[in-house]
Design a protein around this motif. Structure first.
Motif, mmCIF file in Angstrom:
data_model
loop_
_atom_site.group_PDB
_atom_site.id
_atom_site.type_symbol
_atom_site.label_atom_id
_atom_site.label_comp_id
_atom_site.label_asym_id
_atom_site.label_seq_id
_atom_site.Cartn_x
_atom_site.Cartn_y
_atom_site.Cartn_z
ATOM 1 N N ALA A 1 -73.816 -30.651 8.074
ATOM 2 C CA ALA A 1 -74.795 -29.589 7.838
ATOM 3 C C ALA A 1 -74.818 -28.651 9.023
ATOM 4 O O ALA A 1 -74.860 -29.082 10.180
ATOM 5 N N ARG B 1 -88.316 -32.696 11.055
ATOM 6 C CA ARG B 1 -86.953 -33.255 11.077
ATOM 7 C C ARG B 1 -86.797 -34.330 10.007
ATOM 8 O O ARG B 1 -85.793 -34.365 9.299
ATOM 9 N N GLY C 1 -78.798 -32.196 11.645
ATOM 10 C CA GLY C 1 -77.372 -32.076 11.337
ATOM 11 C C GLY C 1 -76.563 -33.156 12.043
ATOM 12 O O GLY C 1 -75.663 -33.758 11.461
ATOM 13 N N ARG C 2 -76.907 -33.412 13.291
ATOM 14 C CA ARG C 2 -76.187 -34.463 14.025
ATOM 15 C C ARG C 2 -76.421 -35.834 13.402
ATOM 16 O O ARG C 2 -75.492 -36.629 13.249
ATOM 17 N N ARG C 3 -77.652 -36.125 13.039
ATOM 18 C CA ARG C 3 -77.920 -37.437 12.423
ATOM 19 C C ARG C 3 -77.043 -37.641 11.187
ATOM 20 O O ARG C 3 -76.470 -38.702 10.977
ATOM 21 N N ARG D 1 -74.291 -36.068 10.328
ATOM 22 C CA ARG D 1 -72.845 -36.051 10.580
ATOM 23 C C ARG D 1 -72.401 -37.322 11.286
ATOM 24 O O ARG D 1 -71.374 -37.894 10.961
ATOM 25 N N VAL E 1 -84.559 -23.971 14.619
ATOM 26 C CA VAL E 1 -83.123 -24.119 14.906
ATOM 27 C C VAL E 1 -82.775 -25.471 15.507
ATOM 28 O O VAL E 1 -81.946 -26.221 14.985
ATOM 29 N N GLN E 2 -83.407 -25.795 16.628
ATOM 30 C CA GLN E 2 -83.003 -27.009 17.322
ATOM 31 C C GLN E 2 -83.249 -28.258 16.462
ATOM 32 O O GLN E 2 -82.525 -29.244 16.568
ATOM 33 N N HIS E 3 -84.244 -28.180 15.608
ATOM 34 C CA HIS E 3 -84.552 -29.343 14.769
ATOM 35 C C HIS E 3 -83.520 -29.497 13.662
ATOM 36 O O HIS E 3 -83.144 -30.612 13.302
ATOM 37 N N LEU E 4 -83.051 -28.390 13.138
ATOM 38 C CA LEU E 4 -81.997 -28.456 12.121
ATOM 39 C C LEU E 4 -80.690 -28.949 12.738
ATOM 40 O O LEU E 4 -79.937 -29.688 12.105
ATOM 41 N N ARG E 5 -80.449 -28.554 13.977
ATOM 42 C CA ARG E 5 -79.271 -29.076 14.679
ATOM 43 C C ARG E 5 -79.397 -30.589 14.879
ATOM 44 O O ARG E 5 -78.431 -31.328 14.707
ATOM 45 N N GLU E 6 -80.580 -31.038 15.226
ATOM 46 C CA GLU E 6 -80.758 -32.479 15.447
ATOM 47 C C GLU E 6 -80.575 -33.261 14.144
ATOM 48 O O GLU E 6 -79.947 -34.322 14.126
#
Lengths: 256, 256, 256, 256, 256, 256
Positions: free
Chosen positions: D132, D86, D121-123, D125, D114-119
């Motif tokens: 992202a 991450r 992405g949240r940081r 955004r 997947v879940q790490h890219l989502r995490e």
């Protein structure tokens, strides 16, 4: 024995025979209009070096900068963030174990470091590496300190003034002792440090305009000398007591 | 001006007028059979305090323990892990900005600290806080150093020996200089520090039995004095050069 | 043998018989008007894959993004923060040990990665997991490189130009070599990279307007081929030398 | 446009006109007896480069090593710890913003990322830097994928087999497709992946002896081509849709 | 058995005989106009305590605040950053091993916690400390849940409504069920949660004006009771299944 | 007002009008043979909910697990590492600011949490986000507590016993009060908690065989009720005092 003055071959015997190290730690922070910013690390180094000389135990160099954000509003105060301080102290202390050290006395002269040294001590003890304890000179002779001065104070007060008058008299502005007293917080009763039981203040400046507490005017070098010697005796005794403990006794007890 | 010796009101004028701080950093690590473990921090402190005295710039207390894991096989070497060192130095340097400091000279006397001070310097500069540069005395007078000794050495060699003979003669074992030379690595040609271009060694002990390099026997206090003065001149000039720079010039350039 | 091309059952024999891995690392950063941003990772991958093919040792996929904040003012430069780079490299290298790898060559083509790979190497070695060393092609054939070009340069200079002309000629803008030279910093003497011994620059743009150094005009694909082959020979030799070492010899020596 | 192939001056116009970057990410991990360990990063790179070529959007180099500890029991699987992955992805993505990038498509071909890219992405955004999103090719054409094969599988199954047959046919062991099917877990009904609703398995080897799932035997290069083109169309559309969004629309909505 | 209600001597026998702990975790976050913010931790605690009572297994106190940044636009939502949540859960779970616990059921009622509990579970399992699995009540009885309601919803929908009607009826605003349905997102088809396969939304408010999904109007306490009992049966069975496993079977398999 | 019981629309008015939150924190740890392990979080929750009900201020759910490694030798004690505790508390407290909270009372009933809550409070205050203070009930009525019991004790003593007798009488083993006293450390004079001024103990078990201190036999529910009401009055007053402060007054003072 002062580690930094020795060449490495001359330390071999010590590490063969002993496993105790004395580590002085202080701060660099405002100590009022009359005392130098180095007050705490000067005191810590004074005690640690004296005890090492008297006992032969090993003393390391001094950590000069500690956890002092609460004094930052006054010019020159230096500090590190608490997690950084803990990790720095943990790292070099833990590495002393590589040479066989398994017990450490943190000779500390700054109240703001205490809880962090305790936390580091727990980390080192709980994993079975080193037993480290924190020692502050005034905690070792509370009655003497109380008797010595009319109005004590935890920071920049008469007891620290007297010690610097004894250890480094040229750094004390003796002509500012009255100003120190009058511009600071003489008695704690004046302070509103708590509200309904909650500690509400965070910074020294919340309570004292010039950064210090207590009545500095009855501090003298002679009193400083007396306190220094009495507390040094305690540190000597502590070192010998600690060196004599079996290691297992210092480690955590088993689960019931 | 030495920060730790001053009372806070006496620093006000400095912070009003200047924004430069000189920070000495060294290590506590083996320096062979002839030199004290404090060699690096003694040298760093020596230069920093001298330059501060000559220029009036502010000098902070010394960081005595640095990044020295590569010397750990020799008794007494102290060290902190690199991330911890970086964070500690970053933390107190960053906090100096609270008093108005915006440029810092790390007067460093330990090679193992260099890259970490550079990394910290980048952190502080890239976010626009402080411009910090690293200075090692021998880098400022390379020709003088080369001429002074037949066989130099980066660690515990004649140049560090000469400096300690000048600064703290009582800490040098002059009677061990030959042993230092004979038991160490005199010339780098003897070393196999690289294999096909790759640096293969990690620890001092991989190359030198007693921890030092070079030929210490032609070191003298007089040579030490000469080098100390020449490099001090450089540090004085650097301080004045740095103090004269507009802050914007020290900060990162814009994107093309 | 290239790990990413193999199905897992076909790797079993390798891990049974060998314990060496070759890991290419580079950067994605500006390399002047004439070279692609991938220059460093293209070079690293080129050497690593060639040596793996010649020796049969295992080569991993390439780390394409490294520590390049000093090039960020030029369009397209990518970088990660140093602590993040170190942790990423440490993590996958350490995990290779799960398959039996105990020695690693970091085939690195970016100067900005060196100190970080060394720091990771120490972490892995000091805890007894893996012996990892960093190799840069030009360090393995310094004399050849010096002879090949009139004015070398550490970044985007003739030696990197020649290598890309050899490895990926379609990516070199041969018509911009003069512009590269004239718009950059041809000779280091022109630079004021130090003041009184202190390294004062942080970013490439502090010294060079177009991001590169040296004189690129005497680079040719043929020179590139010659250098590539000579350095590949060195890497092949290094791999065989390293594979032949007993593991204990690669681990830290004991305390004296 | 492929960032690593460009010289920096040739990127200026892109950053002036566009603010989108396409970032391919995969893994290096076992994909059964028939597929190469690079399967996921080959697929991710294939899609990202194709979409960049068709649209003119910028594609970065590929991240080849991801979060694959669940495949570690099979030879050659490489992985980094999740926090490290991450931070690495966050660091270089965040730094792209320095050049003006404010929206990113993570073209990801590894479920474990997947879940790490989502995490990450949240940081990016939540602090207003970059929007992202994560895209996996099979999620974009679920019906096509379902229709294409009798027994699909999330890892090393026919859909990944077909894609590698299309993209890198020389890396597929076509003669092992039956062995892949018979030695793995063909149908999920066979698995006991949950107990009373709780997911009880952690590693691929808990369910499948050879590391793969599904029936690979009806995979063909032609099917791979068809799926690749259909999903590429989706990625092209996604890129254009994303590029057309006003930045404010991509950022978090205000508090109610 | 509820740990927090017991005096320590009364726990000795449990730790002698059993090694399983049940840990309830939820969140404190908006659940629409009709449900309390504590919905998730109330549900988690309800199941965990019921199963502990029925089986005699040990239940710990509840973690009330989880990973809910995606609900922050609605008044009162509390959350911690994901790395902090993982470290907190890892820390107390790991410390349970000190008393002999080697298997844990995270009784979790918040979707946003799932991936983090899985990540923590891997950390604990991969180093051989504890086997921890995550259980959500609705995953254990998917068919029952599907049959119970016309329009389900993953957050604040009829299934959570029914459970709170059963467990804490006084906290449900029954007069707002229609408003909940009409102001939220009744059916997922209405949502544009993906674009060309990429999940494009990050926050609940991106899809639903009042924070909830599904049709709450056919929720009743009686349905809640039925679901609660059915899922409790599953949790009881899971606990007994898990307690009966040999520890070695729960740990990672060996390398092939 | 209890946050977890409210639906989000019903909190809007509070956040419009008020900016204070009350956060209960305790521990789950041994409290001797007579008291439940949840003693500290039961007490914290009791005070926080009572004060919130009386004043209308917002109370959050309770943090049930704190910093209790010093009690770990006794069955059932749960704890998190100090850095983890600080980060968890900081994270959710900081996020409360998103809803407009700018002052927080940590209603804490566990001594081991105090220094960590202070450290978190400093972080939040020094960056201008939130003013948070820590409150322990017994600190607010020290004279009453002293008068109430013959032999007090900081952990598991008569004052905590009395409070649980009042709040949750069914959880107190009244028939073990004598055993609690006789098996523990009745009077501090018996303890050797310091040597020459240094605190030498780390764990409760170092001083007390059954984990508790003081004489529990004169605790009664009636005394508990009296103390609870008196301290609740203090907390009510503190809440109102804090709510009435201008925010600027709560933030750090400027540099002198």
């Amino acid at each position: 024995m002062y580690l930094a003055d020795e060449a490495w071959p001359d330390l071999e015997r010590y590490f063969d025979e002993e496993s105790l190290a004395i580590v002085p730690l202080g701060s660099t922070e405002q100590h009022g209009p009359h005392l130098p910013e180095g007050t705490d690390h000067i005191i810590a180094e004074g005690f640690a070096r004296a005890a090492a000389e008297r006992t032969g135990f090993l003393c390391t160099p001094t950590i000069n900068i500690g956890v002092s954000p609460h004094h930052r509003q006054f010019h020159g105060t230096m500090w590190v963030e608490p997690p950084v301080f803990r990790d720095y102290v943990e790292s070099f202390t833990r590495n002393l174990a590589y040479h066989g050290i398994d017990r450490v006395i943190f000779v500390n002269a700054h109240g703001g470091n205490v809880q962090h040294l305790r936390e580091v001590g727990r980390r080192l003890r709980d994993d079975g590496t080193i037993y480290a304890i924190e020692w502050m000179w005034n905690e070792s002779i509370p009655d003497l300190v109380d008797e010595a001065f009319a109005q004590n104070g935890p920071h920049g007060g008469p007891k620290e003034t007297a010690l610097i008058q004894h250890l480094r008299p040229e750094l004390v502005h003796d002509d500012r002792l009255e100003a120190a007293r009058d511009g600071g917080l003489t008695s704690f009763d004046e302070a509103t440090m708590r509200q309904h039981g909650a500690r509400t203040f965070y910074d020294a400046i919340d309570n004292t305009d010039n950064g210090v507490l207590g009545d500095q005017t009855d501090a003298t070098a002679e009193t400083g000398r007396r306190l220094f010697e009495a507390a040094s005796d305690q540190l000597v005794d502590l070192s010998e007591w600690l060196a004599a403990r079996p290691f297992a006794e210092l480690m955590p007890k088993d689960h019931v």
